[in-house]
Design an enzyme around this catalytic site. Structure first.
Site, PDB file in Angstrom:
ATOM      1  N   ARG A 160       0.793  -1.231   0.000  1.00 22.34           N
ATOM      2  CA  ARG A 160       0.000   0.000   0.000  1.00 22.34           C
ATOM      3  C   ARG A 160       0.819   1.271   0.000  1.00 22.34           C
ATOM      4  NH1 ARG A 160      -2.613  -3.000   2.743  1.00 22.34           N
ATOM      5  NH2 ARG A 160      -0.769  -4.216   3.178  1.00 22.34           N
ATOM      6  N   THR A 161       1.928   1.288   0.688  1.00 21.03           N
ATOM      7  CA  THR A 161       2.660   2.554   0.751  1.00 21.03           C
ATOM      8  C   THR A 161       3.158   2.949  -0.637  1.00 21.03           C
ATOM      9  OG1 THR A 161       3.298   2.089   3.031  1.00 21.03           O
ATOM     10  CG2 THR A 161       4.518   3.807   1.914  1.00 21.03           C
ATOM     11  N   LYS A 212      24.140  -2.096   2.150  1.00 20.48           N
ATOM     12  CA  LYS A 212      25.367  -1.476   2.680  1.00 20.48           C
ATOM     13  C   LYS A 212      25.307   0.028   2.463  1.00 20.48           C
ATOM     14  CE  LYS A 212      27.878  -5.638   1.591  1.00 20.48           C
ATOM     15  NZ  LYS A 212      28.663  -6.270   0.543  1.00 20.48           N
ATOM     16  N   ARG A 233      12.139   3.370   1.191  1.00 22.94           N
ATOM     17  CA  ARG A 233      11.854   2.428   2.292  1.00 22.94           C
ATOM     18  C   ARG A 233      13.046   1.500   2.420  1.00 22.94           C
ATOM     19  NH1 ARG A 233       6.564  -1.185   3.518  1.00 22.94           N
ATOM     20  NH2 ARG A 233       5.912   0.863   4.232  1.00 22.94           N
ATOM     21  N   HIS A 264       7.917   5.773  10.474  1.00 20.44           N
ATOM     22  CA  HIS A 264       7.142   5.709   9.236  1.00 20.44           C
ATOM     23  C   HIS A 264       6.283   6.975   9.243  1.00 20.44           C
ATOM     24  CE1 HIS A 264       4.936   4.334   5.880  1.00 20.44           C
ATOM     25  NE2 HIS A 264       4.634   3.118   6.261  1.00 20.44           N
TER      26      HIS A 264
HETATM   27  C1  NCD Z   1       3.358  -0.830   8.004  1.00 22.60           C
HETATM   28  C2  NCD Z   1       4.850  -0.784   7.827  1.00 22.60           C
HETATM   29  O1  NCD Z   1       5.353  -1.071   6.750  1.00 22.60           O
HETATM   30  O2  NCD Z   1       5.495  -0.411   8.777  1.00 22.60           O
HETATM   31  N1  NCD Z   1       2.684  -0.978   6.800  1.00 22.60           N
HETATM   32  C3  NCD Z   1       2.343   0.168   6.143  1.00 22.60           C
HETATM   33  O3  NCD Z   1       3.153   0.838   5.561  1.00 22.60           O
HETATM   34  N2  NCD Z   1       1.072   0.562   6.259  1.00 22.60           N
HETATM   35  C4  NCD Z   1       2.886  -1.746   9.043  1.00 22.60           C
HETATM   36  C5  NCD Z   1       3.293  -3.185   9.020  1.00 22.60           C
HETATM   37  O4  NCD Z   1       4.044  -3.646   8.149  1.00 22.60           O
HETATM   38  O5  NCD Z   1       2.834  -3.896   9.935  1.00 22.60           O
END
Ligand code: NCD
Length: 306
Positions: free
Chosen positions: A55-56, A84, A105, A133
């Site tokens: 989703r992100t 690294k 990410r 996050h």
């Molecule tokens: C979360 C994450 O990636 O930290 N997911 C998200 O981005 N909504 C939560 C999770 O992975 O549990």
């Protein structure tokens, strides 16, 4: 106040006024999300995902597309040599030539901060290890604001993995900007929130730790459920000892306040029963829509379009 050119790495980098600015930008985005817009036409976003996501990443891509911009990027779960530090620096130095904004990410804490320091274009942290996050926290706060009209005075329970979950850290920092909120931290002993975060937020707001969700259910406005972060445990036996610690059911919610809402950053595993979905309390899918608006707003802000 302008947020043009700013990195979004940690909630702690922002004042309450800046956070409020982000929430009002999200408000502006709702009509644009529905009818489409060209305010970021010609802009390119690069998504650099060194860790799995659905989703992100899709949310950022959709946000960029709905504003008329375009996106490039990669989603390589468990990337190898890219973990690294040196190689991450090189990747950033290359990709910043291709894009106007980077969304990163990474499984390592500090990776997004490093990316922000290296890049000459804005960097948005889409999750850094179990640390933070921030865009999830902004959308969580936005959800509360839309559902209750204001954050002030809300009683929020965060439930589950408060040690390895990064969304709860960012959300705790964000809530601590709203002085009279109260936070209940409900987790197994092993997964209690890190002391340094607790000390920081405890200076600003009232915090109560506990293990029993049912006990505090009648008191809270928001029940923020989280997944036990299996992949972040060093020892599988430790995970086995805490898995399935919480499972919110429709029956449990009979004890909740009438207007209480259930939130979840998703993905859910077993901590919220599917039969909760059809109750008046469930907001986790609505939260996804609010998240799109928030990410549209953030892209527009850092790229100077609002
Ligand atoms: C979360 C994450 O990636 O930290 N997911 C998200 O981005 N909504 C939560 C999770 O992975 O549990």
């Amino acid at each position: 106040m302008s947020l043009e050119g700013r990195d979004i790495i940690s909630i702690r980098d922002f004042t309450k006024a800046e956070l409020e600015r982000m929430l009002s930008a999200a408000d502006l985005m709702e009509p644009l999300a529905k009818r489409g817009s060209e305010i970021l036409k010609g802009k390119i976003m690069a998504t650099l995902f060194f860790e799995p996501s659905t989703r992100t990443r899709l949310s950022f891509e959709s946000a960029m597309n709905r504003l008329g911009g375009s996106s490039i990027g990669f989603a390589e779960p468990g990337g190898t040599s890219v973990q690294k530090g040196e190689n991450l620096t090189d990747t950033i130095k290359v990709v910043e030539n291709y894009a106007d904004v980077l969304v990163v990410r990474h499984p390592l804490e500090g990776a997004s901060r490093l990316a922000g320091e290296v890049a000459n274009v804005p960097v948005i942290n889409a999750g850094s290890g179990s640390e933070e996050h921030p865009t999830q926290a902004i959308l969580d706060i936005y959800t509360m604001k839309r559902e209750f009209g204001s954050i002030d005075g809300l009683k929020v329970a965060m439930v589950g993995d408060l040690r390895y979950g990064r969304t709860v850290h960012s959300l705790a920092y964000a809530l601590s900007l709203y002085k009279n909120t109260k936070l209940f931290l409900i987790s197994p002993e092993l997964l209690r929130m890190r002391r340094e975060v607790l000390e920081d937020i405890g200076k600003n707001i009232e915090v109560e730790e506990g293990r029993d969700l049912k006990k505090i259910l009648p008191e809270v406005d928001v029940i923020y459920m989280t997944r036990i972060q299996k992949e972040r445990f060093a020892d599988p036996a430790e995970y086995e000892s805490v898995k399935g610690s919480y499972r919110l059911t429709r029956a449990d919610l009979k004890e909740a306040k009438e207007g209480a809402i259930v939130m979840h950053p998703l993905p859910r595993v077993d901590e919220v029963d599917y039969d909760v979905d059809s109750t008046v309390h469930a907001r986790y899918f609505k939260q996804v829509w609010y998240g799109l608006l928030v990410r549209m707003g953030l892209l527009a802000l850092v790229l100077g379009a609002v």
